[in-house]
Every structure is written in C-alpha cells, then in structure tokens.
Design an enzyme around this catalytic site. Structure first.
Site: not given
Ligand SMILES: Cc1cc2nc3c(=O)[nH]c(=O)nc-3n(C[C@H](O)[C@H](O)[C@H](O)COP(=O)(O)OP(=O)(O)OC[C@H]3O[C@@H](n4cnc5c(N)ncnc54)[C@H](O)[C@@H]3O)c2cc1C
Length: 309
Positions: A131, A134-135
């Site tokens: 992701c 997300c990261d």
C-alpha cells in the site's frame, strides 16, 4: 436471536459495532481468524485522523474494540462458514453453531495478492509493502530507489504516487505493455521518474540476512536473463481478493467478487448491509472502511426501526 450481527472485526466492523451499540442494539461482532483486521499487521498508522504522532495498528484496533464494548458491543471469536439470507431472521453458521440475526453487516475485508516468494514474506513491513498510500511517505523510502510490481491501474497509481518520495520508481511488469487504462498508462510512462522494466518478474527480494529490503532480483521472462535492481522498498500491486466467497449465491457480487452496494451501505438483500474493503476496490483505507462502517450501522438501525413499526 440477535438484533445485529457484524461479520468482521476490522475498522469497518468495529465502527459499525460502535454505532449500533450506541443505538442500543447490542451488536455481536464475529471476529474471524484475524481479530482487529488487517491493520493489526502493520506498525505505525500515520494517516488515521486524531493521532498526530501516528498510532500502532494493533493499538488502534484495540481502542476501537474497547470503545464499542463500552456501549454494549460483544465480540465472539469465530468464523462464519455459511449464511442463509433467503429469509428473515437470517441464519449464520459460525464454527458449526447457528446464529440468528434480524440484520447483518458484512465487513469481511479483502486480502492483497502476494508474489509468493519466501523472501517477500520474511521482509513484509521491512521494506516490502502492499500500500503506497499507507507507507510511501515513511522516512525509509525518502529519496531512495523504489520498485513497484504490477501493470494495472493500481500499480500505475502507486508508482505515480511514489515519485513524490523516491528518487526513482522502477515499475516491473511481466508483459510488454501496461494493462492499465489508456490515460493512466500514458501518464505513467510520461513520468520521468518512472522506469518501466518490461517482460520481467521479481524472483527474489534481498536482503533477508540484513532484515531489510536492499534490492530485488529480476528475471526477463522472454530471454531468461537475470539482473539486480537496488531499492529500499518493494511495493507489490498485483491485486486484491475480497473475502466474500461465502456470500456467493446469497448476495450480489461483481465480477471480481466485491459486494455491490445498491444504495449507500444497503445490498440487494433488505436487512443485509456492507462496509469496508469487501465492497471497496478503490480507496482501501482504514478511515474509508470506518466511514462505511458508520453508514452501514445507521442504515441497519433505520431498517430495524422500520420493521418494528
Ligand atoms: C500492512 C498493511 C498496512 C496498512 N496500513 C494502512 C495505513 O497506514 N492506513 C490506512 O488507512 N490503511 C492501511 N492499510 C489498509 C487497511 O488495513 C484496510 O483498508 C482496512 O483494514 C480495511 O478494513 P476492513 O474492516 O474493511 O477489513 P479488514 O481490516 O481486512 O478486516 C476484515 C475482518 O473480517 C474478518 N473476516 C473475514 N472473513 C470472515 C468470516 N468468514 N467470518 C468472520 N469474520 C471474517 C477478519 O478476521 C477481519 O477481522 C494497511 C493494510 C495493510 C495490509
């Protein structure tokens, strides 16, 4: 018989539980094999509102559960094996036991596809991620070469997004052209920071001995030639699988298996509602799953109120 049963205990499930509990419906949350859902598998969540310093994924989910339980929600460790939505009350088989419910909220999530490499599994959360939203912004990836695997819209979106952080983004695809929509493919190939690596697959992620990602070994599927690409992060974007097998034939699913909401969080079966990644192949975020959980709970509450006349 339960008023509301919630299948799944991720962000969508526990938010639905919070709202239905506060509406005095004493929801039962069936946790499935992964209590707390996908977010329990990550360390710091930096994009959930309300946590300026980030929050540990496991802690966030524990807090969500406690908050819902404070208002009367109850968790039961168990996996739903079969459902009968053909008549009300609905019937659910949970580890061999029948549970009946007047309304059901499905929040079973989705899992990402893996490359299937041993080194990939060993380095998950140590540079291997699924992701970019997300990261991608994590310090470990800043101004470093990054690798994205995939050739569809998601992979292109992830690659473009990662150019904000990485020094260069290698986009590895097993074919000689992208599968993504024309406009997305064009935008991706026009981005000077994205370097396509055609006809290639990742055969190994390095370096397990160092316990962090330092590069990937790549094989050209046409020539068989092997090469190495240095990188600090490997973003695998080869698709997701919604956890909805068990609802096949009971509720409307799209071609990829995602549940199709008819209006808001409602489904084609009155009294069955849906929330989170099992119905969302676009955003796939904790906050969107939580938002959908809220919507499903409000819809369920209104449905039950209407039934009671
Ligand atoms: C490594 C990682 C890091 C991430 N980081 C972030 C981040 O930083 N920020 C962000 O916004 N998002 C992040 N995400 C995405 C986020 O985790 C998901 O979008 C979110 O968890 C979706 O919530 P959900 O409730 O829909 O599903 P899930 O969290 O997947 O929960 C599904 C639940 O359903 C249960 N279940 C499944 N089948 C059954 C069954 N048959 N019976 C009973 N229960 C069942 C499971 O046990 C689980 O409890 C990350 C994901 C991963 C994998």
């Amino acid at each position: 018989m339960k008023q509301v049963v919630i299948i799944g205990s991720g962000c969508a499930g526990w938010t639905a539980a919070l709202y239905t509990a506060r509406a005095n419906l004493q929801p039962l949350v069936l946790t499935g094999a992964q209590p707390g859902g996908l977010l329990t598998t990550t360390t710091t969540v930096e994009n959930f509102p309300g946590f300026p310093d980030g929050v540990d994924g496991y802690e966030l989910m524990t807090r969500m559960q406690k908050q819902a339980e404070r208002f009367g929600a109850r968790a039961q460790f168990g996996t739903v094996e079969a459902v009968d939505f053909s008549k009300r009350p609905f019937a659910l088989m949970v580890d061999g036991e029948k549970v009946e419910a007047r309304a059901v909220i499905i929040a079973t999530g989705a899992s990402h596809r893996h490359l299937g490499l041993e080194s990939e599994a060993k380095l998950e959360n140590k540079g291997v991620t699924y992701c970019a939203t997300c990261d991608g912004a994590l310090p470990a990836f800043r101004n470093k070469p990054l690798v994205v695997v995939g050739g569809g819209d998601s992979a292109c979106e992830e690659a473009n997004y990662l150019t904000r952080f990485g020094s260069v983004v290698h986009l590895i695809h097993r074919r000689d052209q992208l599968r993504a929509s024309k406009i997305m493919a064009e935008r991706t190939l026009a981005n000077p920071k994205i370097k396509p690596v055609w006809n290639s697959v990742v055969t190994d992620v390095l370096d397990v001995a160092q316990d962090q990602v330092t590069g990937v070994r790549v094989k050209n599927v046409k020539t068989g030639a092997e090469s190495m690409i240095d990188c600090a992060g490997l973003f695998v974007a080869i698709g997701h699988v919604p956890s909805t097998q068990l609802f096949k034939g009971q509720i409307a699913l799209d071609q990829s298996g995602y549940i199709v909401p008819t209006q808001g969080a409602a489904t084609n079966v009155p009294g069955v509602f849906v929330a989170g990644d099992c119905a969302d192949h676009v955003y796939r975020q904790a906050i969107t799953a939580a938002g959908m959980g809220c919507a499903a709970a409000i819809e369920a509450e209104r449905f039950l109120a209407a039934q009671n006349g």
